[in-house]
Design a protein around this motif. Structure first.
Motif, short mmCIF file in Angstrom:
data_model
loop_
_atom_site.label_atom_id
_atom_site.label_comp_id
_atom_site.label_asym_id
_atom_site.label_seq_id
_atom_site.Cartn_x
_atom_site.Cartn_y
_atom_site.Cartn_z
N ARG A 68 0.74 -1.26 -0.10
CA ARG A 68 0.12 0.09 0.04
C ARG A 68 0.92 1.47 0.06
N VAL A 69 1.82 1.27 0.75
CA VAL A 69 2.79 2.45 0.94
C VAL A 69 3.56 2.72 -0.52
N LYS A 70 3.80 1.59 -1.15
CA LYS A 70 4.55 1.80 -2.47
C LYS A 70 3.56 2.39 -3.44
N ARG A 71 2.21 1.92 -3.46
CA ARG A 71 1.29 2.52 -4.41
C ARG A 71 1.09 3.97 -3.95
N ILE A 72 1.04 4.34 -2.66
CA ILE A 72 0.97 5.79 -2.57
C ILE A 72 2.09 6.44 -2.79
N ALA A 103 -6.61 13.67 -4.69
CA ALA A 103 -7.90 13.21 -4.02
C ALA A 103 -7.51 11.78 -3.90
N ALA A 104 -7.07 10.99 -5.00
CA ALA A 104 -6.99 9.61 -4.81
C ALA A 104 -5.80 9.38 -3.83
N THR A 105 -4.73 10.20 -3.78
CA THR A 105 -3.76 9.81 -2.87
C THR A 105 -4.19 9.98 -1.50
N ARG A 106 -4.80 10.93 -1.21
CA ARG A 106 -5.55 11.25 0.12
C ARG A 106 -6.32 10.11 0.44
N GLY A 107 -7.01 9.69 -0.31
CA GLY A 107 -7.82 8.40 -0.01
C GLY A 107 -7.17 7.28 0.11
N ALA A 108 -5.92 7.08 -0.64
CA ALA A 108 -5.04 5.89 -0.26
C ALA A 108 -4.45 6.09 1.14
N ILE A 109 -4.13 7.16 1.38
CA ILE A 109 -3.45 7.45 2.86
C ILE A 109 -4.53 7.21 4.04
N ASN A 110 -5.62 7.69 3.82
CA ASN A 110 -6.60 7.60 4.53
C ASN A 110 -6.93 6.31 4.85
#
Length: 91
Positions: free
Chosen positions: A14-18, A43-50
């Motif tokens: 997940r971190v690598k995708r972010i 927005a997609a990045t923020r969603g992934a971090i969330n």
């Protein structure tokens, strides 16, 4: 933090995708991409971090707050750690 280690490979993916998403935002900014596209990437990045944050919060809550085998002192410490992380995240 052994409970996170059990799910370590998934979290690292997940971190690598972010990281890839952050690079896409950087490229969009460098190439003067359309602002709507850039906003979508952010927005997609923020969603992934969330999502990552939610998963780690859940793991922490289950292992350090809700586990009935822990002492009251250990659970209180787990709650305080969780609240501090949430306070920092919500700023």
């Amino acid at each position: 933090m052994g409970h996170v280690a059990a799910n370590k490979d998934s979290l690292i993916k997940r971190v690598k995708r972010i990281a890839g998403q952050i690079q896409a935002v950087e490229k969009a900014l460098e190439s003067d991409a359309d602002c709507a596209k850039t906003l979508h990437l952010v927005a997609a990045t923020r969603g992934a971090i969330n999502g990552l944050m939610e998963e780690i919060i859940e793991e922490h809550a289950r292992a350090h707050v809700a586990d009935p085998s822990l002492s009251a002192q250990a659970r209180n410490k787990g709650v305080e750690e969780l609240l501090e992380a949430i306070r920092r995240y919500s700023k």
